[in-house]
Design a protein around this motif. Structure first.
Motif, short mmCIF file in Angstrom:
data_model
loop_
_atom_site.label_atom_id
_atom_site.label_comp_id
_atom_site.label_asym_id
_atom_site.label_seq_id
_atom_site.Cartn_x
_atom_site.Cartn_y
_atom_site.Cartn_z
N ASP A 88 -12.24 -3.86 -8.26
CA ASP A 88 -11.98 -4.85 -8.98
C ASP A 88 -14.07 -5.04 -9.34
O ASP A 88 -14.58 -5.06 -7.95
N PRO A 89 -13.91 -6.13 -9.99
CA PRO A 89 -15.61 -6.14 -9.99
C PRO A 89 -15.99 -6.99 -8.61
O PRO A 89 -16.97 -7.12 -8.77
N VAL A 90 -15.29 -8.34 -8.62
CA VAL A 90 -15.71 -9.04 -8.00
C VAL A 90 -14.63 -7.90 -6.13
O VAL A 90 -16.21 -8.31 -5.37
N LYS A 91 -13.87 -8.25 -5.94
CA LYS A 91 -13.48 -7.92 -4.55
C LYS A 91 -13.52 -6.86 -4.57
O LYS A 91 -13.40 -5.93 -2.77
N GLY A 92 -13.76 -5.66 -5.47
CA GLY A 92 -14.38 -3.69 -4.71
C GLY A 92 -13.03 -2.89 -4.66
O GLY A 92 -12.48 -3.12 -5.92
N ASP A 93 -12.50 -2.42 -3.83
CA ASP A 93 -12.06 -1.36 -3.72
C ASP A 93 -10.34 -2.20 -3.11
O ASP A 93 -10.18 -3.10 -2.19
N CYS A 94 -9.18 -2.16 -4.22
CA CYS A 94 -8.41 -2.79 -4.44
C CYS A 94 -7.19 -2.06 -4.59
O CYS A 94 -7.37 -0.97 -4.21
N TYR A 95 -6.02 -2.35 -3.89
CA TYR A 95 -4.48 -1.88 -3.76
C TYR A 95 -3.87 -2.36 -4.19
O TYR A 95 -4.09 -3.40 -4.41
N VAL A 96 -2.93 -1.99 -5.02
CA VAL A 96 -1.78 -2.63 -6.05
C VAL A 96 -0.40 -1.63 -4.88
O VAL A 96 0.26 -0.58 -4.93
N PRO A 97 0.57 -2.59 -3.49
CA PRO A 97 1.70 -2.57 -3.17
C PRO A 97 2.71 -1.66 -4.19
O PRO A 97 3.44 -2.90 -4.88
N ASN A 98 4.31 -1.23 -4.09
CA ASN A 98 4.71 -1.50 -4.94
C ASN A 98 5.77 -1.99 -4.25
O ASN A 98 5.99 -1.96 -2.77
N PRO A 99 6.42 -2.86 -5.33
CA PRO A 99 7.20 -4.42 -4.28
C PRO A 99 8.11 -3.86 -3.82
O PRO A 99 8.90 -5.37 -2.78
N TRP A 100 8.93 -2.80 -4.10
CA TRP A 100 10.28 -2.62 -4.24
C TRP A 100 10.34 -1.52 -2.30
O TRP A 100 11.01 -2.82 -2.16
N ILE A 101 9.30 -1.61 -1.77
CA ILE A 101 9.55 -1.44 -0.56
C ILE A 101 9.04 -2.22 0.16
O ILE A 101 9.92 -2.36 1.08
N GLY A 102 8.42 -2.97 -0.10
CA GLY A 102 7.84 -4.10 0.96
C GLY A 102 9.03 -5.30 0.19
O GLY A 102 9.72 -5.47 1.78
N ALA A 103 9.43 -5.06 -0.57
CA ALA A 103 11.33 -6.08 -0.53
C ALA A 103 12.25 -5.78 0.25
O ALA A 103 13.07 -6.49 1.03
N LEU A 104 12.44 -3.77 0.52
CA LEU A 104 13.35 -3.68 1.03
C LEU A 104 12.91 -4.08 2.46
O LEU A 104 14.39 -4.27 3.12
N LEU A 105 11.57 -3.86 3.00
CA LEU A 105 11.73 -4.25 4.44
C LEU A 105 11.79 -5.37 4.63
O LEU A 105 12.29 -5.70 5.82
N THR A 106 11.36 -6.07 4.12
CA THR A 106 11.63 -7.44 4.43
C THR A 106 12.93 -7.62 4.37
O THR A 106 13.57 -8.48 4.97
N VAL A 107 13.69 -7.51 3.19
CA VAL A 107 15.53 -7.27 3.52
C VAL A 107 16.09 -7.34 4.54
O VAL A 107 16.45 -8.07 4.94
N LEU A 108 15.65 -6.08 4.97
CA LEU A 108 16.20 -5.49 6.52
C LEU A 108 15.19 -6.34 7.30
O LEU A 108 16.89 -6.29 8.17
N LEU A 109 14.63 -6.75 7.65
CA LEU A 109 14.10 -7.39 8.66
C LEU A 109 14.91 -9.02 8.73
O LEU A 109 15.11 -8.55 9.68
N LEU A 110 14.86 -9.62 7.89
CA LEU A 110 15.41 -10.95 7.65
C LEU A 110 16.90 -10.80 7.59
O LEU A 110 17.34 -11.86 8.65
N GLY A 111 17.46 -9.64 7.39
CA GLY A 111 18.69 -9.45 7.63
C GLY A 111 19.44 -9.06 8.67
O GLY A 111 20.41 -10.16 9.25
N ARG A 112 18.39 -8.28 9.71
CA ARG A 112 19.18 -8.59 11.01
C ARG A 112 18.90 -9.47 11.71
O ARG A 112 19.08 -9.64 13.08
N LEU A 113 17.72 -10.23 12.10
CA LEU A 113 17.36 -11.43 12.70
C LEU A 113 17.95 -12.65 12.49
O LEU A 113 18.15 -13.72 13.14
N ILE A 114 18.72 -12.51 10.73
CA ILE A 114 19.80 -13.57 10.74
C ILE A 114 21.25 -13.61 11.38
O ILE A 114 21.77 -13.73 11.91
N TRP A 115 21.41 -11.92 11.43
CA TRP A 115 22.72 -11.22 12.00
C TRP A 115 22.05 -11.69 14.09
O TRP A 115 23.22 -11.66 14.02
N LYS A 116 21.33 -11.34 13.82
CA LYS A 116 20.85 -11.52 15.31
C LYS A 116 21.27 -12.67 15.75
O LYS A 116 21.76 -13.39 16.76
#
Length: 177
Positions: A88-116
């Motif tokens: 990015d011309p302003v921010k410099g070196d950037c990354y765009v994470p894969n949203p599916w992996i982040g969503a999967l991990l978030t759902v697993l964590l939330l599901g386990r927390l709700i269950w617990k």
């Protein structure tokens, strides 16, 4: 107000804020912030070490944590391969994470927390009916989910830092945030 409801009144908004921040960081271009990533790696390493002490109580908890860390590390390597890197011309070196992996991990964590939480409510009600204090114990499955996050974020942030170091070597005029 009953004491057990006060805990929820404090924890639910905090949990909602943490989840919102986590989800918002799974989409779009993110600047590489070295100090924050190093701090997160250290925090997740400390969490993993502290939770591994639960293995002194039950070897099954340690096994769940270790299996989660190994699987999380593999998912972290896959996540790095699916991450896009941009400049990015302003921010410099950037990354765009894969949203599916982040969503999967978030759902697993939330599901386990709700269950617990649902399990803790049942245990608490049964303990009150029997007249003794409730006992909340970790489970190997909960440790596995936590291990997934620990392994994933240590590997993922380490890989981002390695990429950023290579980027800085190729572009000596850039500075880290």
């Amino acid at each position: 107000m009953p004491a057990h409801l006060t805990n929820y009144l404090i924890m639910l908004p905090l949990l909602a804020w943490i989840v919102w921040r986590r989800v918002s960081r799974q989409f779009g271009r993110q600047p590489i912030q070295r100090k924050r990533m190093i701090a997160r790696i250290a925090i997740f390493a400390v969490i993993g070490c502290l939770l591994s002490l639960a293995g002194l109580h039950s070897i099954q908890l340690l096994e769940g944590l270790l299996v989660g860390v190994l699987i999380g590390a593999l998912i972290g390597m896959v996540g790095l391969r699916l991450t896009r890197f941009e400049v990015d011309p302003v921010k410099g070196d950037c990354y765009v994470p894969n949203p599916w992996i982040g969503a999967l991990l978030t759902v697993l964590l939330l599901g386990r927390l709700i269950w617990k939480v649902m399990q803790m409510q049942q245990v608490s009600a049964a303990a009150q009916a029997a007249g003794y204090p409730p006992s909340y114990a970790y489970s190997p499955l909960t440790m596995l989910v936590i291990g997934l996050l620990v392994g994933y974020y240590i590997v993922y942030f380490s890989g981002l830092l390695i990429h950023h170091r290579r980027f800085q070597q190729k572009h000596p005029g850039t500075k880290a945030l």
